[in-house]
Motif scaffolding. Structure first.
Motif, PDB file in Angstrom:
ATOM      1  N   TRP A 108       0.992  -1.174  -0.143  1.00  0.00           N
ATOM      2  CA  TRP A 108       0.004  -0.224   0.025  1.00  0.00           C
ATOM      3  C   TRP A 108       0.959   1.222  -0.073  1.00  0.00           C
ATOM      4  O   TRP A 108       1.818   1.315   0.682  1.00  0.00           O
ATOM      5  N   ASP A 109       0.491   2.230  -1.127  1.00  0.00           N
ATOM      6  CA  ASP A 109       1.472   3.315  -0.975  1.00  0.00           C
ATOM      7  C   ASP A 109       0.421   4.536  -1.378  1.00  0.00           C
ATOM      8  O   ASP A 109      -0.039   4.503  -2.344  1.00  0.00           O
ATOM      9  N   PRO A 110       0.137   5.320  -0.136  1.00  0.00           N
ATOM     10  CA  PRO A 110      -0.908   6.344  -0.424  1.00  0.00           C
ATOM     11  C   PRO A 110      -0.627   7.314  -1.385  1.00  0.00           C
ATOM     12  O   PRO A 110      -1.627   7.765  -2.372  1.00  0.00           O
ATOM     13  N   ALA A 111       0.685   7.626  -1.807  1.00  0.00           N
ATOM     14  CA  ALA A 111       1.031   8.639  -2.973  1.00  0.00           C
ATOM     15  C   ALA A 111       0.698   7.976  -4.237  1.00  0.00           C
ATOM     16  O   ALA A 111      -0.004   8.569  -5.117  1.00  0.00           O
ATOM     17  N   ALA A 112       1.025   6.624  -4.497  1.00  0.00           N
ATOM     18  CA  ALA A 112       0.700   5.936  -5.677  1.00  0.00           C
ATOM     19  C   ALA A 112      -0.822   5.872  -5.905  1.00  0.00           C
ATOM     20  O   ALA A 112      -1.348   5.950  -6.995  1.00  0.00           O
ATOM     21  N   TYR A 113      -1.676   5.717  -4.734  1.00  0.00           N
ATOM     22  CA  TYR A 113      -3.080   5.461  -4.817  1.00  0.00           C
ATOM     23  C   TYR A 113      -3.612   6.706  -5.503  1.00  0.00           C
ATOM     24  O   TYR A 113      -4.407   6.850  -6.192  1.00  0.00           O
ATOM     25  N   ARG A 114      -3.010   7.880  -4.688  1.00  0.00           N
ATOM     26  CA  ARG A 114      -3.700   9.419  -5.105  1.00  0.00           C
ATOM     27  C   ARG A 114      -3.327   9.432  -6.727  1.00  0.00           C
ATOM     28  O   ARG A 114      -4.155  10.292  -7.556  1.00  0.00           O
ATOM     29  N   ARG A 115      -2.111   9.252  -7.040  1.00  0.00           N
ATOM     30  CA  ARG A 115      -1.889   9.290  -8.830  1.00  0.00           C
ATOM     31  C   ARG A 115      -2.701   8.475  -9.419  1.00  0.00           C
ATOM     32  O   ARG A 115      -3.098   8.661 -10.498  1.00  0.00           O
ATOM     33  N   LEU A 116      -3.081   7.168  -8.785  1.00  0.00           N
ATOM     34  CA  LEU A 116      -3.900   6.218  -9.725  1.00  0.00           C
ATOM     35  C   LEU A 116      -5.210   6.976  -9.695  1.00  0.00           C
ATOM     36  O   LEU A 116      -5.885   6.969 -10.897  1.00  0.00           O
ATOM     37  N   LEU A 117      -5.745   7.569  -8.825  1.00  0.00           N
ATOM     38  CA  LEU A 117      -7.087   8.312  -8.914  1.00  0.00           C
ATOM     39  C   LEU A 117      -6.952   9.449 -10.044  1.00  0.00           C
ATOM     40  O   LEU A 117      -7.866   9.244 -10.738  1.00  0.00           O
ATOM     41  N   ARG A 118      -6.026   9.905 -10.084  1.00  0.00           N
ATOM     42  CA  ARG A 118      -5.711  11.200 -11.260  1.00  0.00           C
ATOM     43  C   ARG A 118      -5.600  10.467 -12.556  1.00  0.00           C
ATOM     44  O   ARG A 118      -6.255  10.906 -13.448  1.00  0.00           O
ATOM     45  N   VAL A 119      -4.876   9.343 -12.739  1.00  0.00           N
ATOM     46  CA  VAL A 119      -4.812   8.863 -13.859  1.00  0.00           C
ATOM     47  C   VAL A 119      -6.104   8.370 -14.435  1.00  0.00           C
ATOM     48  O   VAL A 119      -6.437   8.287 -15.332  1.00  0.00           O
ATOM     49  N   ASP A 120      -6.788   7.705 -13.186  1.00  0.00           N
ATOM     50  CA  ASP A 120      -8.012   7.164 -13.847  1.00  0.00           C
ATOM     51  C   ASP A 120      -9.173   8.179 -14.291  1.00  0.00           C
ATOM     52  O   ASP A 120     -10.039   7.916 -15.072  1.00  0.00           O
ATOM     53  N   THR A 121      -8.979   9.278 -13.613  1.00  0.00           N
ATOM     54  CA  THR A 121     -10.053  10.494 -14.002  1.00  0.00           C
ATOM     55  C   THR A 121      -9.719  10.740 -15.494  1.00  0.00           C
ATOM     56  O   THR A 121     -10.611  10.861 -16.447  1.00  0.00           O
ATOM     57  N   VAL A 122      -8.440  10.818 -15.760  1.00  0.00           N
ATOM     58  CA  VAL A 122      -8.100  10.966 -17.336  1.00  0.00           C
ATOM     59  C   VAL A 122      -8.652  10.059 -18.044  1.00  0.00           C
ATOM     60  O   VAL A 122      -9.364  10.153 -19.293  1.00  0.00           O
ATOM     61  N   ARG A 123      -8.479   8.667 -17.673  1.00  0.00           N
ATOM     62  CA  ARG A 123      -9.126   7.749 -18.552  1.00  0.00           C
ATOM     63  C   ARG A 123     -10.536   7.641 -18.630  1.00  0.00           C
ATOM     64  O   ARG A 123     -11.210   7.511 -19.682  1.00  0.00           O
ATOM     65  N   ALA A 124     -11.348   8.050 -17.645  1.00  0.00           N
ATOM     66  CA  ALA A 124     -12.630   8.105 -17.706  1.00  0.00           C
ATOM     67  C   ALA A 124     -13.056   9.201 -18.511  1.00  0.00           C
ATOM     68  O   ALA A 124     -14.232   8.914 -19.186  1.00  0.00           O
ATOM     69  N   VAL A 125     -12.471  10.315 -18.237  1.00  0.00           N
ATOM     70  CA  VAL A 125     -12.976  11.445 -19.196  1.00  0.00           C
ATOM     71  C   VAL A 125     -12.691  11.432 -20.721  1.00  0.00           C
ATOM     72  O   VAL A 125     -13.527  11.360 -21.464  1.00  0.00           O
ATOM     73  N   ALA A 126     -11.557  10.735 -21.027  1.00  0.00           N
ATOM     74  CA  ALA A 126     -11.060  10.279 -22.279  1.00  0.00           C
ATOM     75  C   ALA A 126     -12.100   9.498 -22.841  1.00  0.00           C
ATOM     76  O   ALA A 126     -12.653   9.323 -24.254  1.00  0.00           O
ATOM     77  N   ALA A 127     -12.460   8.176 -22.092  1.00  0.00           N
ATOM     78  CA  ALA A 127     -13.622   7.266 -22.645  1.00  0.00           C
ATOM     79  C   ALA A 127     -14.677   7.709 -22.826  1.00  0.00           C
ATOM     80  O   ALA A 127     -15.360   7.543 -23.727  1.00  0.00           O
ATOM     81  N   THR A 128     -15.382   9.035 -21.842  1.00  0.00           N
ATOM     82  CA  THR A 128     -16.507   9.366 -21.972  1.00  0.00           C
ATOM     83  C   THR A 128     -16.523  10.253 -23.647  1.00  0.00           C
ATOM     84  O   THR A 128     -17.582  10.182 -24.348  1.00  0.00           O
ATOM     85  N   ALA A 129     -15.503  10.887 -23.827  1.00  0.00           N
ATOM     86  CA  ALA A 129     -15.170  11.704 -24.984  1.00  0.00           C
ATOM     87  C   ALA A 129     -15.415  10.617 -26.020  1.00  0.00           C
ATOM     88  O   ALA A 129     -15.832  11.162 -27.290  1.00  0.00           O
ATOM     89  N   GLY A 130     -14.825   9.684 -26.059  1.00  0.00           N
ATOM     90  CA  GLY A 130     -14.553   8.614 -26.977  1.00  0.00           C
ATOM     91  C   GLY A 130     -15.932   8.082 -27.532  1.00  0.00           C
ATOM     92  O   GLY A 130     -16.409   7.977 -28.595  1.00  0.00           O
ATOM     93  N   THR A 131     -16.973   8.007 -26.504  1.00  0.00           N
ATOM     94  CA  THR A 131     -18.107   7.558 -26.432  1.00  0.00           C
ATOM     95  C   THR A 131     -18.837   8.642 -27.371  1.00  0.00           C
ATOM     96  O   THR A 131     -19.665   8.316 -28.138  1.00  0.00           O
ATOM     97  N   ALA A 132     -18.810   9.848 -26.709  1.00  0.00           N
ATOM     98  CA  ALA A 132     -19.308  11.098 -27.594  1.00  0.00           C
ATOM     99  C   ALA A 132     -18.951  10.994 -28.861  1.00  0.00           C
ATOM    100  O   ALA A 132     -19.857  11.461 -29.890  1.00  0.00           O
TER     101      ALA A 132
END
Length: 140
Positions: A108-132
């Motif tokens: 468990w690495d809190p800093a890596a976890y926070r970075r994962l959340l940021r990276v995943d937000t980018v993926r979710a937004v890009a995926a939504t734009a791809g659907t549009a």
């Protein structure tokens, strides 16, 4: 028209999956006790791959197909935008999420976890734009 509908279904399925992971699955990571987190993370990686693998493969095939043989009447711009969105998702996954999941699989690495959340937000937004973009391509 069938290719465009299948492409839209795949992009929408992935975007829905991505937002579910971002809003439901990843927030629960912080609730897992650190001593058992690596095992939890490894199981997560195994299970999520079974879902995301086919969605990535399907989108890759339909995106390549649309780029190679765009159906008559399908505008080029949404096809290109969709391809760019998929490239962002794949890049963020390969260069961001995968290494961060590996780090979390070790401990468990809190800093890596926070970075994962940021990276995943980018993926979710890009995926939504791809659907549009897929919807715009379908509607022509």
């Amino acid at each position: 028209m069938t290719l465009l509908a299948v492409h839209l279904a795949l992009t929408a399925a992935y975007a829905g999956f991505r937002w579910t992971v971002r809003a439901l699955v990843y927030p629960q990571f912080a609730l897992v006790p650190p001593p058992v987190f690596p095992a939890y993370e490894r199981r997560h990686q195994e299970r999520v791959t079974r879902v995301v693998g086919p969605l990535f493969a399907g989108q890759g095939v339909t995106t390549a197909w649309l780029l190679a043989v765009r159906p008559v009447g399908t505008p080029l711009v949404p096809v290109l935008l969709g391809a760019a969105c998929l490239a962002v998702v794949l890049g963020a996954t390969a260069l961001g999420a995968v290494p961060l999941h590996r780090r979390l699989g070790a401990a468990w690495d809190p800093a890596a976890y926070r970075r994962l959340l940021r990276v995943d937000t980018v993926r979710a937004v890009a995926a939504t734009a791809g659907t549009a973009a897929a919807l715009a391509a379908l509607l022509g």
